[in-house]
Design a protein around this motif. Structure first.
Motif, mmCIF file in Angstrom:
data_model
loop_
_atom_site.group_PDB
_atom_site.id
_atom_site.type_symbol
_atom_site.label_atom_id
_atom_site.label_comp_id
_atom_site.label_asym_id
_atom_site.label_seq_id
_atom_site.Cartn_x
_atom_site.Cartn_y
_atom_site.Cartn_z
ATOM 1 N N ALA A 153 44.861 71.094 45.237
ATOM 2 C CA ALA A 153 44.819 72.452 45.790
ATOM 3 C C ALA A 153 45.524 73.430 44.844
ATOM 4 O O ALA A 153 45.016 74.520 44.566
ATOM 5 C CB ALA A 153 45.464 72.465 47.164
ATOM 6 N N ILE A 201 39.400 78.211 44.361
ATOM 7 C CA ILE A 201 38.029 78.519 43.901
ATOM 8 C C ILE A 201 36.962 78.029 44.882
ATOM 9 O O ILE A 201 35.820 78.460 44.833
ATOM 10 C CB ILE A 201 37.752 77.903 42.503
ATOM 11 N N GLY A 202 37.317 77.128 45.783
ATOM 12 C CA GLY A 202 36.336 76.618 46.755
ATOM 13 C C GLY A 202 35.310 75.687 46.111
ATOM 14 O O GLY A 202 35.270 75.537 44.891
ATOM 15 N N ILE A 203 34.503 75.095 46.937
ATOM 16 C CA ILE A 203 33.505 74.118 46.441
ATOM 17 C C ILE A 203 32.163 74.421 47.103
ATOM 18 O O ILE A 203 32.096 74.576 48.334
ATOM 19 C CB ILE A 203 33.929 72.673 46.806
ATOM 20 N N THR A 219 34.923 71.659 35.012
ATOM 21 C CA THR A 219 36.204 71.396 35.673
ATOM 22 C C THR A 219 37.173 70.650 34.765
ATOM 23 O O THR A 219 38.310 71.053 34.601
ATOM 24 C CB THR A 219 35.980 70.563 36.949
ATOM 25 N N ASN A 257 48.011 63.917 46.228
ATOM 26 C CA ASN A 257 46.768 64.159 45.495
ATOM 27 C C ASN A 257 46.072 65.425 45.988
ATOM 28 O O ASN A 257 45.613 66.251 45.196
ATOM 29 C CB ASN A 257 45.849 62.963 45.746
ATOM 30 N N ASP A 273 43.938 75.702 50.918
ATOM 31 C CA ASP A 273 44.240 76.568 49.771
ATOM 32 C C ASP A 273 43.351 77.800 49.771
ATOM 33 O O ASP A 273 42.380 77.876 50.533
ATOM 34 C CB ASP A 273 44.116 75.785 48.454
ATOM 35 N N GLY A 281 41.745 66.222 34.663
ATOM 36 C CA GLY A 281 41.462 65.307 35.787
ATOM 37 C C GLY A 281 40.376 64.317 35.437
ATOM 38 O O GLY A 281 39.616 64.501 34.484
ATOM 39 N N THR A 282 40.339 63.255 36.225
ATOM 40 C CA THR A 282 39.387 62.180 35.953
ATOM 41 C C THR A 282 38.269 62.117 36.980
ATOM 42 O O THR A 282 37.285 61.415 36.792
ATOM 43 C CB THR A 282 40.113 60.819 36.027
ATOM 44 N N LEU A 334 38.783 60.868 39.881
ATOM 45 C CA LEU A 334 39.029 59.653 40.676
ATOM 46 C C LEU A 334 39.891 59.926 41.903
ATOM 47 O O LEU A 334 39.848 59.184 42.876
ATOM 48 C CB LEU A 334 39.759 58.615 39.814
ATOM 49 N N GLY A 335 40.653 61.009 41.841
ATOM 50 C CA GLY A 335 41.650 61.287 42.886
ATOM 51 C C GLY A 335 41.066 61.272 44.288
ATOM 52 O O GLY A 335 41.554 60.554 45.177
ATOM 53 N N LEU A 336 39.994 62.045 44.493
ATOM 54 C CA LEU A 336 39.420 62.144 45.837
ATOM 55 C C LEU A 336 38.790 60.822 46.270
ATOM 56 O O LEU A 336 38.865 60.459 47.434
ATOM 57 C CB LEU A 336 38.378 63.258 45.906
ATOM 58 N N GLN A 344 33.185 65.382 39.352
ATOM 59 C CA GLN A 344 33.889 66.630 39.532
ATOM 60 C C GLN A 344 32.837 67.660 39.933
ATOM 61 O O GLN A 344 31.648 67.461 39.693
ATOM 62 C CB GLN A 344 34.565 67.030 38.224
ATOM 63 N N ILE A 400 31.708 65.223 45.414
ATOM 64 C CA ILE A 400 33.059 65.112 44.827
ATOM 65 C C ILE A 400 33.851 63.916 45.309
ATOM 66 O O ILE A 400 34.820 63.524 44.677
ATOM 67 C CB ILE A 400 33.895 66.399 45.063
HETATM 68 P P1 ADP Z 1 40.053 65.429 39.538
HETATM 69 O O1 ADP Z 1 40.892 66.411 40.266
HETATM 70 O O2 ADP Z 1 40.870 64.454 38.770
HETATM 71 O O3 ADP Z 1 38.962 66.022 38.755
HETATM 72 P P2 ADP Z 1 39.328 64.585 42.179
HETATM 73 O O4 ADP Z 1 38.572 63.388 42.639
HETATM 74 O O5 ADP Z 1 40.686 64.763 42.735
HETATM 75 O O6 ADP Z 1 39.343 64.505 40.620
HETATM 76 O O7 ADP Z 1 38.460 65.841 42.487
HETATM 77 C C1 ADP Z 1 37.096 65.859 42.213
HETATM 78 C C2 ADP Z 1 36.588 67.259 42.086
HETATM 79 O O8 ADP Z 1 36.625 67.905 43.359
HETATM 80 C C3 ADP Z 1 37.426 68.145 41.216
HETATM 81 O O9 ADP Z 1 37.099 67.989 39.863
HETATM 82 C C4 ADP Z 1 37.056 69.509 41.715
HETATM 83 O O10 ADP Z 1 35.816 69.925 41.172
HETATM 84 C C5 ADP Z 1 36.834 69.275 43.205
HETATM 85 N N1 ADP Z 1 38.045 69.640 43.992
HETATM 86 C C6 ADP Z 1 38.980 68.810 44.495
HETATM 87 N N2 ADP Z 1 39.908 69.504 45.206
HETATM 88 C C7 ADP Z 1 39.557 70.787 45.149
HETATM 89 C C8 ADP Z 1 40.105 72.003 45.703
HETATM 90 N N3 ADP Z 1 41.209 71.999 46.459
HETATM 91 N N4 ADP Z 1 39.460 73.134 45.435
HETATM 92 C C9 ADP Z 1 38.353 73.168 44.682
HETATM 93 N N5 ADP Z 1 37.774 72.067 44.138
HETATM 94 C C10 ADP Z 1 38.372 70.900 44.370
#
Ligand code: ADP
Length: 795
Positions: free
Chosen positions: A551, A585-587, A606, A546, A582, A612-613, A615-617, A601, A595
């Motif tokens: 990334a 784009i950074g956060i 995004t 994930n 990675d 994406g949903t 939910l991954g993180l 997101q 997030i």
């Molecule tokens: P999804 O990827 O399905 O939108 P995630 O829960 O995996 O859901 O991620 C939530 C949000 O976190 C993403 O929509 C994105 O905005 C941010 N994000 C996650 N990983 C990264 C990353 N490596 N670089 C930049 N933003 C990220």
């Protein structure tokens, strides 16, 4: 009158007295009564080791307010003290027999010598002035010969007697133009000054303590009602406690009047009666809401209406009228007490929540009455401590009823929620199976079509279709997985795990995606990582996959790296740091905080830009939390992000090669690496058969198909088949049973389960049935290819 009838009447009188807070054979602090004769009380033989209650024959000057030294207009007559003058022959036939004024006189003969004695003055109906040996000693309100200038007041007063005098002349002026009763209701007490002071302080403290307990308890329940369940029973009990707390402080000992001496009698008498009328109706209503199934709404409705009428009268009528209502109100009270006990017994029989406490609380209430009764009959002292305990017991047990009720409701809600969650997760699990099966066909056929030389425009459309199908699959998987984690259904495996190959599988699997975006995807493994560990490879893969997938998704140029570093190592354990770095784009800092929440997101663009949903993180975070680890993030917008976490594993004894096992790439179209290998495919769904058969054939394998487990047993030829691919859910005989029978008959060739369930859900059963591995549908061709290869060419 029979004894029974007399007792019943006494009990009713007692209730009347308790209700009005007027019960006393003698004041609670006194231990014994002493009797005056013909206006003289001889106490010359007393040593005053206990407090005495003065009663007996007092001289009474009717319709005269005599000051010391005044000549009486008529001769006095003897009256019983204490006693109300409504019954005096002079008052018979008057419209207001309690109205009037009089002077009482008593001579006290004390033993010679010096001693510190104190007189305790009860409250009179409704004002008095006390003179001792010609001096003004105590007063309550203002006495007068007419309503004009008369002022009622009730408050405990005391006066210390002259130390050396052995003859004390008491002159007490009493007047009443406000209450329906006149005269004195309680005895005057006499005793050692210190003892009297102590007794009074104790009585006051008990009252204040009880009032505080009830008032705070009432506020607590009010808070519970306002902030919590909005349960009417809780509200009514809270109001009842608060109203009743007034009666402890504002009636009987009148502690409230000692604290606030300027309180108007006209206000406090209204409050005294109002609190009684309201208290009873609140308690009746409370019982109704507590056990609605056993209470008659009609009875409670009637009681409430009557109480409301009484309460209204205590607000609107003058005290002389509403103070007479106590007799008819007694009937309502007796009914309430008997009816409530009956209800509690009924509730107890029906095993309603908390009924056992309610029943005991009635016992405590009866205890209060029993003590009062025994005291009234002169069998015991006031038993103040026991009385106090019974009161506390009653309120405590009622609180238990409510706490039981609250926790019962909570337990029920929790049970319902748990059941709801179970149904939801079962539903989602079934849906997952149902959605994955057709998805398998879509994904599989897209792959097949893509390999069959489509036109360029068709290939583009097929790729979009494949992308969408895969995306849908991810969403379904994520929702299911999150649901499972939330329901606390995740079980972590503790099996042998090779971190290096898990990490390398993640990187190999996503290599193509990285290449598409021309990103460098690298794996950096610490050379110190030598042992296999014990853990859950599936979950490990999921988290890393994930993070690496994200990334790649959020990086336009540069690189994505998966770095595994050994932090600490002991003989048994190894702590590792996993980092996914990675140059994307950074956060921003604000978004870093949100997030990790589900369905969030970094910004709404995004999902449009990257899909994406959200939910991954959240899933990764929960999976790590369940393993006592935390997902952390360093990120700067525009420069890139590093997600990292630390995990400690138990070491497994076997040592792994430092270079991880390589995943095989899919063979080129013209290559047939599985040439000469025969595989038995057991699958009932014709589309799934077509998809799997096409893949296997394109790699050169020969495929025989069985439509169910039973056919598989008939068709399996161990001299020809090198592998069985076994669907799990099939008609006639399912995959588990078929595999079990194969193993039971000594067949040893590898069996790989094909399942549309999540691996965690079925893995236990799959291995228990003797199967060797699983491929989750819909499968990627590379996954199927690697699985088959590993089993047909084991080294
Ligand atoms: P999804 O990827 O399905 O939108 P995630 O829960 O995996 O859901 O991620 C939530 C949000 O976190 C993403 O929509 C994105 O905005 C941010 N994000 C996650 N990983 C990264 C990353 N490596 N670089 C930049 N933003 C990220």
């Amino acid at each position: 009158m029979t004894i029974r009838k007399t007792r019943a009447l006494s009990f009713i009188c007692l209730l009347l007295f308790v209700a009005t807070g007027r019960l006393s054979a003698h004041p609670p602090e006194a231990s014994r009564k002493v009797y005056a004769k013909n206006g003289v009380l001889d106490l010359r033989q007393e040593n005053f080791s206990e407090i005495l209650a003065i009663s007996g024959e007092f001289k009474c000057y009717w319709q005269q307010l005599l000051k010391p030294g005044d000549e009486p207009k008529s001769t006095p007559f003897n009256v019983n003290f204490p006693g109300i003058w409504n019954l005096y022959p002079q008052n018979k036939g008057k419209k207001n027999p309690g109205f009037g004024y009089a002077t009482y006189s008593l001579m006290l003969l004390l033993p010679p010598g010096e001693r510190e004695l104190r007189l305790g003055m009860p409250d009179a109906y409704s004002a008095y002035t006390l003179y001792i040996n010609g001096e003004l000693a105590a007063a309550n309100g203002k006495v007068s010969t007419s309503a004009e200038g008369f002022e009622p007041h009730w408050q405990y007063r005391y006066t210390d007697l002259p130390r050396r005098t052995d003859t004390i002349r008491l002159l007490i002026q009493v007047a009443n133009f406000s209450h329906h009763k006149g005269g004195f209701k309680d005895e005057i007490t006499i005793g050692n000054r210190k003892k009297m002071e102590l007794a009074r302080q104790r009585d006051g403290a008990v009252d204040v303590f009880l009032t505080g307990c009830l008032f705070m308890g009432g506020l607590f329940f009010l808070g519970l009602y306002l902030r919590g369940s909005r349960d009417k029973a809780i509200l009514l009990f809270s109001l009842y406690s608060i109203v009743f707390s007034y009666r402890i402080a504002g009636v009987d000992n009148y502690v409230l009047h000692t604290i606030f001496p300027d309180l108007s009698w006209y206000i406090t008498i209204r409050l005294e009666y109002l609190s009684l009328f309201l208290g009873v109706s609140l308690f009746a209503l409370y019982t109704r809401y507590l056990y609605p199934s056993v209470v008659s709404p009609l009875a409670v409705g009637l009681v409430t209406i009557l109480c409301a009428a009484f309460a209204l009268s205590s607000l609107l009528m003058p005290p002389v009228w509403f103070s007479q209502l106590i007799n008819p109100f007694l009937v309502v009270m007796v009914f309430c007490i008997v009816y409530t006990s009956f209800i509690y017994i009924k509730a107890f029989r029906r095993r309603l929540p908390g009924a056992v406490y309610a029943l005991w609380s009635s016992v405590a209430l009866m205890g209060v009455f029993a003590i009062s009764l025994l005291h009234y009959w002169g069998i015991t002292h006031a038993l103040q401590v026991l009385n106090f305990m019974s009161y506390i017991g009653f309120f405590f047990l009622q609180s238990m009823v409510l706490s039981h009720r609250v926790s019962f409701v909570l337990k029920k809600a929790q049970l319902e929620a748990e059941q709801g969650l179970k149904i939801k997760s079962e539903f989602l699990s079934n849906m997952s199976h149902e959605i994955r099966t057709p998805l398998n066909s879509v994904i599989g056929i897209s792959h097949i079509l893509l390999e069959n030389n489509p036109r360029e425009d068709q290939a583009r459309q097929l790729e979009i279709m494949l992308f969408s199908a895969n995306h849908l699959l991810t969403i379904v998987n994520d929702i299911l997985d999150y649901n499972k984690i939330e329901a606390g259904k995740v079980r972590f495996e503790h099996i042998e795990m090779d971190i290096a190959s898990v990490a390398s599988n993640v990187v190999t699997g996503l290599q193509a995606e990285a290449e598409k975006k021309q990103l460098e995807l690298y794996l950096q493994l610490d050379e110190a990582l030598k042992n296999k560990v014990t853990g859950d490879p599936t979950r490990m893969f999921q988290v890393l996959n994930n993070l690496v997938h994200n990334a790649i998704k959020f990086t336009h140029a540069g690189s994505v790296g998966l770095i595994v570093k050994v932090l600490r190592e002991t003989a048994q354990h190894v702590s590792l740091r996993f980092a996914v770095k990675d140059t994307g784009i950074g956060i921003s800092e604000a978004h870093q905080k949100i997030i990790f929440e589900r369905f969030t997101q970094a910004d709404s663009s995004t999902s449009r830009g990257f899909g994406g949903t959200g939910l991954g993180l959240a899933i990764c975070k929960r999976i790590l939390e369940l393993q006592e680890s935390e997902l952390k993030l360093n990120s700067s917008p525009g420069k890139g992000s590093t997600f990292y976490f630390d995990l400690t594993f138990e070491k497994h004894l076997s040592v792994v090669p430092v270079v991880p096992e390589k995943q095989r790439q899919l063979p080129h179209k013209d290559e047939k690496p599985l040439e000469g290998i025969h595989i038995l495919l057991v699958e009932d769904n014709p589309v799934n058969v077509m998809v799997a058969r096409n893949f296997l054939r394109s790699w050169g394998a020969g495929v025989d198909v069985a439509e169910n487990g039973e056919q598989a047993l008939a068709l399996l030829d161990t001299s020809r088949h090198r592998l069985v691919l076994m669907d799990l859910h099939m008609p006639v005989m399912d995959g588990y049973e078929s595999a079990r029978l194969m193993r039971a008959s000594g067949i040893r060739i590898p069996i790989i389960a094909l399942t549309a369930n999540l691996p965690g859900e079925v893995s236990g059963e799959v291995y228990a049935a003797g199967m060797d591995d699983m491929v989750v549908k819909p499968f990627l061709p590379a996954v199927l290819y690697n699985k088959v290869w590993n089993y047909v060419f084991p080294d």
